[in-house]
Motif scaffolding. Structure first.
Motif, PDB file in Angstrom:
ATOM      1  N   SER A   3     -86.443 -22.484  57.941  1.00  0.00           N
ATOM      2  CA  SER A   3     -86.236 -23.749  59.438  1.00  0.00           C
ATOM      3  C   SER A   3     -86.310 -25.008  58.443  1.00  0.00           C
ATOM      4  O   SER A   3     -85.502 -25.468  59.511  1.00  0.00           O
ATOM      5  N   GLU A  48     -84.636 -31.638  70.097  1.00  0.00           N
ATOM      6  CA  GLU A  48     -85.866 -31.237  69.438  1.00  0.00           C
ATOM      7  C   GLU A  48     -86.273 -29.277  69.536  1.00  0.00           C
ATOM      8  O   GLU A  48     -86.648 -28.734  69.183  1.00  0.00           O
ATOM      9  N   ASP A  49     -86.394 -29.089  71.435  1.00  0.00           N
ATOM     10  CA  ASP A  49     -86.516 -28.362  71.208  1.00  0.00           C
ATOM     11  C   ASP A  49     -85.779 -26.905  71.487  1.00  0.00           C
ATOM     12  O   ASP A  49     -86.225 -25.675  71.128  1.00  0.00           O
ATOM     13  N   ARG A  52     -86.142 -26.101  67.974  1.00  0.00           N
ATOM     14  CA  ARG A  52     -86.932 -24.858  67.936  1.00  0.00           C
ATOM     15  C   ARG A  52     -86.764 -23.671  68.216  1.00  0.00           C
ATOM     16  O   ARG A  52     -87.751 -22.404  67.878  1.00  0.00           O
ATOM     17  N   LYS A  53     -86.365 -23.444  69.414  1.00  0.00           N
ATOM     18  CA  LYS A  53     -86.247 -22.240  70.035  1.00  0.00           C
ATOM     19  C   LYS A  53     -85.178 -21.220  69.318  1.00  0.00           C
ATOM     20  O   LYS A  53     -85.215 -20.246  68.842  1.00  0.00           O
ATOM     21  N   GLN A  56     -87.410 -20.031  66.334  1.00  0.00           N
ATOM     22  CA  GLN A  56     -88.398 -19.346  66.441  1.00  0.00           C
ATOM     23  C   GLN A  56     -87.331 -17.672  67.279  1.00  0.00           C
ATOM     24  O   GLN A  56     -87.911 -16.890  66.443  1.00  0.00           O
TER      25      GLN A  56
END
Length: 70
Positions: A3, A48-49, A52-53, A56
């Motif tokens: 990450s 950012e979304d 993050r997806k 993940q």
């Protein structure tokens, strides 16, 4: 580690590798290897979304994680 490396490579365009030193061993992650692992050029991440997806989705697959960190 994955990450943090992903975020670093996405935000800082001139970073080509990063090394993490743990109690067990040292890991070096290269931008080109991480991008190949994701199948996506990290500079193409729009927000950012999306980042993050992406992180993940790939961290959920233990086999993929082990493949990258071998």
């Amino acid at each position: 580690m994955i990450s943090n490396a992903t975020i670093l490579f996405t935000l800082v365009k001139n970073v080509d590798w990063v090394t993490f030193d743990s109690d067990i061993r040292e890991y070096t992650i290269k931008r080109e290897n991480l991008q190949e692992w994701y199948g996506k050029e990290l500079s193409k991440v729009q927000n950012e979304d999306e980042l993050r997806k992406l992180i993940q989705e790939y961290l959920e697959d233990e086999n993929k994680v082990n493949q990258l960190l071998k």
